[in-house]
Scaffold this active site. Structure first.
Site, short mmCIF file in Angstrom:
data_model
loop_
_atom_site.label_atom_id
_atom_site.label_comp_id
_atom_site.label_asym_id
_atom_site.label_seq_id
_atom_site.Cartn_x
_atom_site.Cartn_y
_atom_site.Cartn_z
N LYS A 13 33.73 44.59 44.79
CA LYS A 13 34.00 43.40 45.59
C LYS A 13 35.38 43.50 46.26
O LYS A 13 35.51 43.21 47.44
CB LYS A 13 34.00 42.13 44.72
CG LYS A 13 32.68 41.85 44.01
CD LYS A 13 32.70 40.52 43.28
CE LYS A 13 33.73 40.42 42.15
NZ LYS A 13 33.49 41.34 41.01
N ARG A 88 33.09 31.85 39.67
CA ARG A 88 32.56 32.67 38.58
C ARG A 88 31.72 31.85 37.61
O ARG A 88 31.17 32.41 36.67
CB ARG A 88 33.72 33.27 37.79
CG ARG A 88 34.04 34.71 38.14
CD ARG A 88 35.21 35.12 37.25
NE ARG A 88 35.34 36.52 37.03
CZ ARG A 88 36.08 37.35 37.75
NH1 ARG A 88 36.70 36.92 38.82
NH2 ARG A 88 36.18 38.62 37.42
N ARG A 127 38.64 53.75 37.51
CA ARG A 127 39.72 53.00 38.16
C ARG A 127 40.95 52.96 37.24
O ARG A 127 42.07 53.17 37.68
CB ARG A 127 39.24 51.57 38.44
CG ARG A 127 40.30 50.65 39.00
CD ARG A 127 39.70 49.34 39.45
NE ARG A 127 39.42 48.42 38.37
CZ ARG A 127 38.73 47.29 38.48
NH1 ARG A 127 38.21 46.96 39.65
NH2 ARG A 127 38.53 46.50 37.47
N ARG A 135 45.58 48.11 34.78
CA ARG A 135 45.31 46.69 34.57
C ARG A 135 45.19 46.46 33.07
O ARG A 135 44.62 47.29 32.36
CB ARG A 135 43.98 46.31 35.24
CG ARG A 135 44.08 46.11 36.71
CD ARG A 135 42.73 45.85 37.35
NE ARG A 135 41.94 44.80 36.74
CZ ARG A 135 41.03 44.07 37.39
NH1 ARG A 135 40.84 44.26 38.68
NH2 ARG A 135 40.31 43.16 36.77
N ARG A 146 33.91 41.45 29.68
CA ARG A 146 33.81 40.93 31.06
C ARG A 146 32.37 41.02 31.57
O ARG A 146 31.90 40.14 32.28
CB ARG A 146 34.77 41.68 31.96
CG ARG A 146 36.20 41.17 31.84
CD ARG A 146 37.23 42.23 32.09
NE ARG A 146 37.23 42.73 33.44
CZ ARG A 146 37.69 43.93 33.78
NH1 ARG A 146 38.17 44.76 32.88
NH2 ARG A 146 37.66 44.31 35.03
#
Ligand code: AMP
Length: 193
Positions: A13, A88, A127, A135, A146
């Site tokens: 996204k 969300r 990532r 992160r 998540r």
């Protein structure tokens, strides 16, 4: 162009939002980016959000609704926006609908970028390994949480927006350029990809 990019963590996204805002000259409204910025700046908001985010949970609806309502009032949102990571939950979607009705900014489309769980886990771990600054939530435990939170609380939005006739569906597992092409296609021609 007023649109929402909907999809699980790791669907791409953020990547697609950045390409779209460049193309259409409108801002990306990412609650995740705004919260991470608050954490980096050590603000009260950041302090409240940090632990929840690191553990892969959801920050409260009131907090994120407030962030987005305030952000939508900035002048740069007048020509449109790409929402990334918000809403969300169903209550967030309801709050957004009320805000947009108030501000006379109806949504044009909601793009659902779907991807298989295995692909998502692999992408997020990649990532994490490539990031200059990792992160706090890109570790396997938080990723699983998540994905579960997404399945329970966010995926119902797919049906919510389908019922409203706003949903467009794009395969988020295709190469980045192909996903962009399909998103632009569904946004500009208002037909299935
Ligand atoms: P993201 O960058 O969109 O993956 O968001 C990272 C984290 O920020 C999420 O796992 C949540 O903890 C928090 N967050 C971002 N957007 C929202 C939202 N709309 N509602 C609740 N929590 C959010």
């Amino acid at each position: 162009m007023r649109t929402i990019l909907l999809g699980p963590p790791g669907a791409g996204k953020g990547t697609q939002a950045k390409i779209l805002i460049e193309h259409y000259g409108i801002p990306q409204l990412s609650t995740g980016d705004i919260l991470r910025q608050a954490i980096a700046e050590g603000t009260e908001l950041g302090l409240a959000a940090r632990k929840i985010m690191d553990e892969g949970g959801l920050v409260s609806d009131d907090i994120v609704n407030g962030i987005i309502s305030e952000r939508l009032d900035h002048d740069d949102c007048k020509p449109g926006f790409v929402l990334d990571g918000f809403p969300r939950t169903i209550p967030q979607a309801d709050a957004l609908e009320a805000m947009l009705a108030n501000k006379d900014m109806p949504l044009d489309a909601v793009v659902w970028m779907y991807a298989d769980r295995d692909v998502l886990i692999e992408r997020i771990l990649k990532r994490a390994s490539e990031a200059a600054v990792a992160r706090g939530d890109d570790n396997i435990e938080s990723i699983k949480k998540r994905l579960e939170v997404y399945r329970q609380q966010t995926e119902p939005l797919v049906f919510h927006y389908q019922d409203k006739g706003l949903l467009k569906v794009v395969n988020g597992m295709d190469p980045i350029e192909e996903v962009t092409r399909r998103i632009r296609h569904v946004l500009e021609f208002k037909v299935p990809a």
